[in-house]
Design a protein around this motif. Structure first.
Motif, PDB file in Angstrom:
ATOM      1  N   GLU A 140      77.172  25.627  31.274  1.00 23.34           N
ATOM      2  CA  GLU A 140      75.764  25.996  31.133  1.00 23.34           C
ATOM      3  C   GLU A 140      75.306  26.814  32.340  1.00 23.34           C
ATOM      4  OE1 GLU A 140      73.375  22.567  30.474  1.00 23.34           O
ATOM      5  OE2 GLU A 140      74.410  21.979  28.635  1.00 23.34           O
ATOM      6  N   LEU A 141      75.738  26.402  33.536  1.00 18.75           N
ATOM      7  CA  LEU A 141      75.399  27.120  34.765  1.00 18.75           C
ATOM      8  C   LEU A 141      75.943  28.544  34.719  1.00 18.75           C
ATOM      9  CD1 LEU A 141      74.290  26.920  37.739  1.00 18.75           C
ATOM     10  CD2 LEU A 141      76.611  26.306  38.396  1.00 18.75           C
ATOM     11  N   ALA A 142      77.179  28.682  34.253  1.00 11.24           N
ATOM     12  CA  ALA A 142      77.795  30.005  34.163  1.00 11.24           C
ATOM     13  C   ALA A 142      77.051  30.895  33.172  1.00 11.24           C
ATOM     14  CB  ALA A 142      79.255  29.871  33.760  1.00 11.24           C
ATOM     15  N   LEU A 143      76.636  30.334  32.048  1.00  9.38           N
ATOM     16  CA  LEU A 143      75.900  31.106  31.055  1.00  9.38           C
ATOM     17  C   LEU A 143      74.549  31.565  31.594  1.00  9.38           C
ATOM     18  CD1 LEU A 143      76.658  29.070  27.805  1.00  9.38           C
ATOM     19  CD2 LEU A 143      77.498  31.357  28.401  1.00  9.38           C
ATOM     20  N   GLU A 144      73.884  30.691  32.353  1.00  6.97           N
ATOM     21  CA  GLU A 144      72.615  31.074  32.965  1.00  6.97           C
ATOM     22  C   GLU A 144      72.814  32.206  33.964  1.00  6.97           C
ATOM     23  OE1 GLU A 144      71.115  27.491  34.659  1.00  6.97           O
ATOM     24  OE2 GLU A 144      70.659  26.564  32.714  1.00  6.97           O
ATOM     25  N   ALA A 145      73.907  32.133  34.745  1.00  8.31           N
ATOM     26  CA  ALA A 145      74.194  33.186  35.721  1.00  8.31           C
ATOM     27  C   ALA A 145      74.488  34.502  35.026  1.00  8.31           C
ATOM     28  CB  ALA A 145      75.368  32.770  36.609  1.00  8.31           C
ATOM     29  N   VAL A 146      75.222  34.446  33.924  1.00  4.93           N
ATOM     30  CA  VAL A 146      75.524  35.654  33.153  1.00  4.93           C
ATOM     31  C   VAL A 146      74.234  36.287  32.637  1.00  4.93           C
ATOM     32  CG1 VAL A 146      76.490  36.458  30.959  1.00  4.93           C
ATOM     33  CG2 VAL A 146      77.871  35.027  32.482  1.00  4.93           C
ATOM     34  N   GLN A 147      73.357  35.460  32.083  1.00  8.38           N
ATOM     35  CA  GLN A 147      72.099  35.970  31.538  1.00  8.38           C
ATOM     36  C   GLN A 147      71.226  36.584  32.634  1.00  8.38           C
ATOM     37  OE1 GLN A 147      69.876  33.037  29.378  1.00  8.38           O
ATOM     38  NE2 GLN A 147      68.200  34.430  28.890  1.00  8.38           N
ATOM     39  N   LYS A 148      71.156  35.897  33.783  1.00 15.50           N
ATOM     40  CA  LYS A 148      70.329  36.398  34.889  1.00 15.50           C
ATOM     41  C   LYS A 148      70.886  37.711  35.428  1.00 15.50           C
ATOM     42  CE  LYS A 148      68.283  34.960  39.283  1.00 15.50           C
ATOM     43  NZ  LYS A 148      68.162  33.868  40.291  1.00 15.50           N
ATOM     44  N   ALA A 149      72.207  37.801  35.553  1.00 16.35           N
ATOM     45  CA  ALA A 149      72.827  39.031  36.062  1.00 16.35           C
ATOM     46  C   ALA A 149      72.548  40.197  35.122  1.00 16.35           C
ATOM     47  CB  ALA A 149      74.323  38.825  36.249  1.00 16.35           C
ATOM     48  N   ARG A 150      72.607  39.952  33.840  1.00 13.65           N
ATOM     49  CA  ARG A 150      72.341  41.009  32.862  1.00 13.65           C
ATOM     50  C   ARG A 150      70.879  41.440  32.888  1.00 13.65           C
ATOM     51  NH1 ARG A 150      75.949  38.632  27.852  1.00 13.65           N
ATOM     52  NH2 ARG A 150      77.835  39.845  28.275  1.00 13.65           N
ATOM     53  N   GLU A 151      69.988  40.464  33.001  1.00 10.10           N
ATOM     54  CA  GLU A 151      68.559  40.781  32.954  1.00 10.10           C
ATOM     55  C   GLU A 151      68.084  41.507  34.205  1.00 10.10           C
ATOM     56  OE1 GLU A 151      66.670  37.055  32.326  1.00 10.10           O
ATOM     57  OE2 GLU A 151      67.072  37.006  30.159  1.00 10.10           O
ATOM     58  N   THR A 152      68.601  41.117  35.376  1.00 13.57           N
ATOM     59  CA  THR A 152      68.124  41.675  36.640  1.00 13.57           C
ATOM     60  C   THR A 152      69.010  42.797  37.168  1.00 13.57           C
ATOM     61  OG1 THR A 152      69.363  40.096  38.009  1.00 13.57           O
ATOM     62  CG2 THR A 152      67.171  39.420  37.243  1.00 13.57           C
ATOM     63  N   GLY A 153      70.255  42.838  36.748  1.00 14.21           N
ATOM     64  CA  GLY A 153      71.192  43.816  37.287  1.00 14.21           C
ATOM     65  C   GLY A 153      71.653  43.471  38.690  1.00 14.21           C
ATOM     66  N   ALA A 154      71.211  42.328  39.212  1.00 15.90           N
ATOM     67  CA  ALA A 154      71.568  41.909  40.574  1.00 15.90           C
ATOM     68  C   ALA A 154      72.690  40.879  40.535  1.00 15.90           C
ATOM     69  CB  ALA A 154      70.353  41.320  41.277  1.00 15.90           C
TER      70      ALA A 154
END
Length: 199
Positions: A140-154
């Motif tokens: 779940e943590l990894a999926l959240e990180a993937v989503q955040k990276a995609r949304e922010t580009g950071a």
């Protein structure tokens, strides 16, 4: 305490006498003839047996009841200790807060394998389903990180994780087409997830 390992069924045969011949016979093996050894265990199966014996003694010493399951997959031995009657809270002392006791116990089990076989072990120990639950939360943590990276580009920096936990996260990130790298040393080693697509 029971252990889920293959057992040898009792037979009516008597063990060999001191001279090497079956008990109850007058025959003796010719001089120089030695009993033929049985098939050698696979190294991973052997370390599973050694580790299970160590854990069995530890549970007896701590007066804890548990079943020990051994599984070999993907080139690694996995041992699970589950409480008899599915009362995993009874084994909580072997897990500790955030799994610190479990990590220390895993290292002790690996050392027992090293002492018995002379080989270093990468076995994974779970007690009371702690690692299984932890693996779910890491996904779940990894999926959240993937989503955040995609949304922010950071880049997204996660908290430090063990090598085994990092592998779980790396696998999830790769499945979703992004890149993850481990940074830092020792207890500070952590994963950085970037939005750059995996090559």
């Amino acid at each position: 305490m029971t252990e889920n390992r293959p057992t040898v069924q009792d037979t009516d045969e008597q063990p060999p006498a001191a001279g090497g011949a079956p008990a109850g016979t007058d025959q003796e093996l010719p001089a120089g003839d030695a009993p033929v050894p049985g098939p050698a265990l696979d190294p991973l199966e052997e370390e599973g047996e050694v580790a299970a014996d160590y854990l069995e003694e530890l549970l007896d010493t701590a007066d804890l009841d548990g079943d020990i399951d051994i599984e070999v997959r993907d080139g690694r031995t996995y041992l699970s200790v589950v409480a008899e009657g599915d009362d995993d809270d009874a084994l909580s002392a072997l897990v500790g807060e955030d799994g610190e006791v479990l990590e220390a116990l895993q290292e002790l089990v690996r050392l027992s394998v090293l002492a018995a076989t002379g080989r270093r072990s990468r076995l994974v120990l779970d007690v009371g389903g702690h690692r299984a639950r932890r693996a779910d939360s890491l996904r779940e943590l990894a999926l959240e990180a993937v989503q955040k990276a995609r949304e922010t580009g950071a880049s997204v920096h996660l908290d430090p994780l063990s090598a085994y936990e990092r592998k779980i996260v790396h696998d999830v990130v790769a499945e979703h087409g992004l890149i993850s790298e481990s940074e830092g040393e020792g207890e500070s080693r952590h994963i950085v997830v970037t939005a750059e697509p995996a090559r």
